[in-house]
Design an enzyme around this catalytic site. Structure first.
Site, short mmCIF file in Angstrom:
data_model
loop_
_atom_site.label_atom_id
_atom_site.label_comp_id
_atom_site.label_asym_id
_atom_site.label_seq_id
_atom_site.Cartn_x
_atom_site.Cartn_y
_atom_site.Cartn_z
N GLN A 132 -4.67 18.47 6.08
CA GLN A 132 -5.06 18.12 4.70
C GLN A 132 -6.45 17.52 4.71
O GLN A 132 -6.68 16.48 5.33
CB GLN A 132 -4.05 17.13 4.11
CG GLN A 132 -4.43 16.65 2.69
CD GLN A 132 -5.11 15.30 2.71
OE1 GLN A 132 -4.66 14.40 3.40
NE2 GLN A 132 -6.19 15.15 1.95
N THR B 181 -6.51 18.44 -1.00
CA THR B 181 -5.97 17.49 -1.98
C THR B 181 -7.03 17.29 -3.04
O THR B 181 -8.13 16.79 -2.77
CB THR B 181 -5.56 16.18 -1.31
OG1 THR B 181 -4.47 16.49 -0.44
CG2 THR B 181 -5.12 15.13 -2.32
N ARG C 77 0.28 7.71 -7.55
CA ARG C 77 -0.75 6.81 -7.02
C ARG C 77 -2.13 7.06 -7.62
O ARG C 77 -3.07 6.33 -7.35
CB ARG C 77 -0.83 6.96 -5.49
CG ARG C 77 0.45 6.56 -4.80
CD ARG C 77 0.52 7.08 -3.38
NE ARG C 77 -0.32 6.41 -2.42
CZ ARG C 77 -0.02 5.25 -1.82
NH1 ARG C 77 1.10 4.63 -2.12
NH2 ARG C 77 -0.83 4.73 -0.92
N HIS D 125 0.77 12.89 -6.42
CA HIS D 125 0.38 11.94 -5.38
C HIS D 125 1.32 10.72 -5.39
O HIS D 125 0.90 9.60 -5.11
CB HIS D 125 -1.07 11.49 -5.63
CG HIS D 125 -1.90 11.29 -4.39
ND1 HIS D 125 -2.90 12.14 -4.02
CD2 HIS D 125 -1.88 10.33 -3.43
CE1 HIS D 125 -3.49 11.70 -2.91
NE2 HIS D 125 -2.86 10.59 -2.52
N TYR E 187 0.84 -1.20 0.00
CA TYR E 187 0.00 0.00 0.00
C TYR E 187 0.88 1.26 0.00
O TYR E 187 0.62 2.22 -0.73
CB TYR E 187 -0.93 0.01 1.22
CG TYR E 187 -1.65 1.32 1.41
CD1 TYR E 187 -2.70 1.67 0.57
CD2 TYR E 187 -1.25 2.22 2.39
CE1 TYR E 187 -3.34 2.90 0.71
CE2 TYR E 187 -1.89 3.45 2.54
CZ TYR E 187 -2.93 3.78 1.69
OH TYR E 187 -3.55 4.99 1.84
N ARG F 85 14.08 11.99 -3.39
CA ARG F 85 14.84 10.92 -2.74
C ARG F 85 16.27 11.33 -2.39
O ARG F 85 16.97 10.61 -1.70
CB ARG F 85 14.92 9.68 -3.67
CG ARG F 85 13.58 9.08 -4.03
CD ARG F 85 12.87 8.46 -2.83
NE ARG F 85 11.60 7.83 -3.20
CZ ARG F 85 10.42 8.48 -3.24
NH1 ARG F 85 10.35 9.77 -2.92
NH2 ARG F 85 9.32 7.84 -3.58
N SER G 244 6.65 14.36 -4.95
CA SER G 244 6.58 13.17 -5.81
C SER G 244 7.95 12.89 -6.39
O SER G 244 8.35 13.47 -7.40
CB SER G 244 5.51 13.31 -6.92
OG SER G 244 4.22 13.41 -6.32
N SER H 78 -2.99 14.14 7.56
CA SER H 78 -3.97 13.68 6.58
C SER H 78 -5.33 13.48 7.23
O SER H 78 -5.43 13.00 8.37
CB SER H 78 -3.52 12.34 5.97
OG SER H 78 -4.58 11.73 5.27
N ARG I 173 -5.00 0.90 -8.07
CA ARG I 173 -3.90 0.34 -7.27
C ARG I 173 -3.91 -1.19 -7.36
O ARG I 173 -4.58 -1.87 -6.57
CB ARG I 173 -4.02 0.78 -5.81
CG ARG I 173 -4.30 2.28 -5.61
CD ARG I 173 -3.06 3.10 -5.49
NE ARG I 173 -3.43 4.52 -5.32
CZ ARG I 173 -3.58 5.12 -4.15
NH1 ARG I 173 -3.38 4.46 -3.02
NH2 ARG I 173 -3.89 6.41 -4.09
N LYS J 114 -3.43 21.02 -3.43
CA LYS J 114 -2.43 19.96 -3.67
C LYS J 114 -2.88 19.06 -4.80
O LYS J 114 -4.06 18.69 -4.88
CB LYS J 114 -2.24 19.13 -2.40
CG LYS J 114 -1.29 17.96 -2.55
CD LYS J 114 -0.99 17.32 -1.19
CE LYS J 114 0.03 16.20 -1.29
NZ LYS J 114 -0.54 14.91 -1.69
N ILE K 225 0.02 11.93 4.64
CA ILE K 225 -0.01 10.50 4.32
C ILE K 225 -1.02 9.82 5.23
O ILE K 225 -1.06 10.09 6.43
CB ILE K 225 1.41 9.90 4.47
CG1 ILE K 225 2.27 10.36 3.29
CG2 ILE K 225 1.38 8.39 4.61
CD1 ILE K 225 3.50 9.55 3.04
N TYR L 131 -12.56 6.48 -0.63
CA TYR L 131 -12.55 7.61 -1.58
C TYR L 131 -13.95 7.83 -2.16
O TYR L 131 -14.38 8.96 -2.36
CB TYR L 131 -11.56 7.37 -2.72
CG TYR L 131 -10.16 7.88 -2.45
CD1 TYR L 131 -9.94 9.15 -1.90
CD2 TYR L 131 -9.05 7.12 -2.77
CE1 TYR L 131 -8.66 9.62 -1.67
CE2 TYR L 131 -7.76 7.58 -2.55
CZ TYR L 131 -7.56 8.83 -1.99
OH TYR L 131 -6.30 9.30 -1.77
N TYR M 254 -9.76 15.74 2.98
CA TYR M 254 -10.53 15.07 1.94
C TYR M 254 -11.96 15.39 2.31
O TYR M 254 -12.43 15.00 3.38
CB TYR M 254 -10.30 13.56 1.97
CG TYR M 254 -9.04 13.09 1.29
CD1 TYR M 254 -8.75 13.50 -0.01
CD2 TYR M 254 -8.15 12.24 1.94
CE1 TYR M 254 -7.59 13.06 -0.65
CE2 TYR M 254 -7.00 11.80 1.29
CZ TYR M 254 -6.72 12.21 0.02
OH TYR M 254 -5.59 11.78 -0.61
#
Ligand code: FMN
Length: 370
Positions: free
Chosen positions: A145, A173, A269, A266, A41, A301, A298, A123, A182, A242, A95, A216, A147
């Site tokens: 954040q 978002t 994702r 995202h 996930y 690293r 996104s 989140s 996914r 976002k 997250i 969702y 939703y």
């Protein structure tokens, strides 16, 4: 997720500092530690995971020119975003469900982020309540954040709670009006092993044993500029939109009252076969014209990636998956180690690129590969 996983989800529990060579190694180590459904996930993305790959590959399309005789020593990574002073241009991305990575859930991440001294994004799909997360944050800054629910009264209730909790900005978002495709989650029949206290009021259940698709689908799909206006008016806080990848959408968001733009896909994702997020950043920065700050995520690293994002128009970047892998391997100390790693790595890149401070990076041009 199998029936067995449903019964007991054995999240990692160690708390330790991490000696990090790079964050790709962290992901490999975490894969052996986090239960498979949870790891897939976190690590997984949508479709063929092409966009997830491009998020990292696209950084290779531009290069940093080494600079010498630059009279630089001990580069300074400190900066400011929406009124907050932070030690480096890195914050925590929002997250869902940190409890998949570590038994301390969002509380562990919050403690690590606050120990480093930067901003935590909370989140709406957190597996911990505002009060629980506060135990880790201990008063340090947080953005909330959202939703959105299909029910505006419930949105008002959530915003009231986020404000009472001390959020200094609201992140809308906008790129996740449905779950991306996914495939790893489908194969694992993944469902969350615990509830989502902030949004459970608008779900048919607590969130526990529910799939991301289902959650969702119960959130609001029809997101428009009116929602940005509503959030601005009702919360009285700066609103950050976002999930921006198109320059046109950045303009629409600013027109609706957004105080900042969050360039993100995202983590690959949502819509697969979208470009790498870094690919879209310069065009978006060109239309935003510094009217509002730009947050980028996104694919971050390495220090080089932070440098390239800032040289391409971002003001700060957000750390996503690597922080969760740090959480899995070392709890709050692991999260702090990840943020320390990014700051140290950025400092080295700044020295070799002859840039003394963050504003200097923003004035630097990258080399376009022929
Ligand atoms: C496991 C996981 C859960 C996420 N949950 C949310 C979320 O609840 N809200 C949100 O706005 N973004 C969410 N995101 C996206 C992140 O905020 C961020 O955009 C993404 O992690 C950046 O990609 P990267 O981690 O590969 O750098 C999630 C990402 C991951 C990996």
């Amino acid at each position: 997720m199998s029936e067995n996983h449903k019964k007991v989800y054995a999240a990692p529990s160690k708390i330790q500092d991490l000696a990090i060579i790079n964050v790709f190694d962290l992901e490999k180590e975490a894969a052996g530690l986090i239960p498979k459904g949870g790891f897939d996930y976190i690590s997984g993305a949508s479709g063929e995971e092409y966009t997830k790959k491009m998020n990292i590959t696209s950084f290779k399309h531009k290069s940093i020119i080494p600079r010498v005789l630059a009279n630089v020593e001990k580069p300074d990574t400190a900066t400011t975003i929406l009124g907050h002073d932070i030690p480096a241009p890195i914050i925590m991305a929002p997250i869902a469900a940190h409890g998949l990575a570590h038994e301390t859930k969002e509380v562990g991440t919050a403690k690590g982020v606050s120990a480093f001294g930067t901003i935590m994004s909370i989140s709406a799909y957190s597996g911990a309540s505002f009060a629980e997360i506060e135990a880790g944050l201990n008063g340090s800054p947080r953005w909330f954040q959202i939703y959105m629910s299909k029910d505006d009264q419930l949105n008002k209730d959530i915003l009231d709670e986020a404000k009472a909790d001390g959020a200094t900005a609201i992140i809308l978002t906008a790129d996740a009006t449905l779950s991306g495709n996914r495939e790893r989650d489908m194969r694992n029949q993944f469902v969350y092993p615990f509830g989502m206290p902030i949004v459970s009021r608008y779900l048919t259940g607590s969130g526990k044993d529910m799939s991301l698709n289902n959650i969702y689908a119960q959130s609001k799909q029809k997101i428009s500029p009116k929602d940005v206006e509503f959030l601005v008016d009702y919360s009285g806080l700066p609103v950050i939109v976002k999930g921006i990848q198109a320059p046109e959408d950045a303009l629409i968001a600013i027109g609706a009252g957004a105080s900042a733009i969050w360039v993100s896909n995202h983590g690959g994702r949502q819509l697969d076969e979208a470009p790498g997020s870094f690919e879209m950043l310069p065009e978006i920065a060109a239309v935003v014209q510094k009217r509002v700050p730009i947050i980028f995520d996104s694919g971050i690293r390495r220090g080089e990636h932070i440098f390239k994002a800032l040289a391409s128009g971002a003001d700060i970047v957000a750390i996503g998956r690597p922080a969760l892998f740090g959480l899995a391997l070392g709890g709050w100390k692991g999260v702090r180690s990840v943020f320390d790693y990014f700051q140290t790595d950025l400092t080295r890149v700044m020295q070799l690129a002859g840039t003394q401070d963050i504003e200097h990076i923003k004035r630097t041009s990258l080399h376009e590969q022929k």
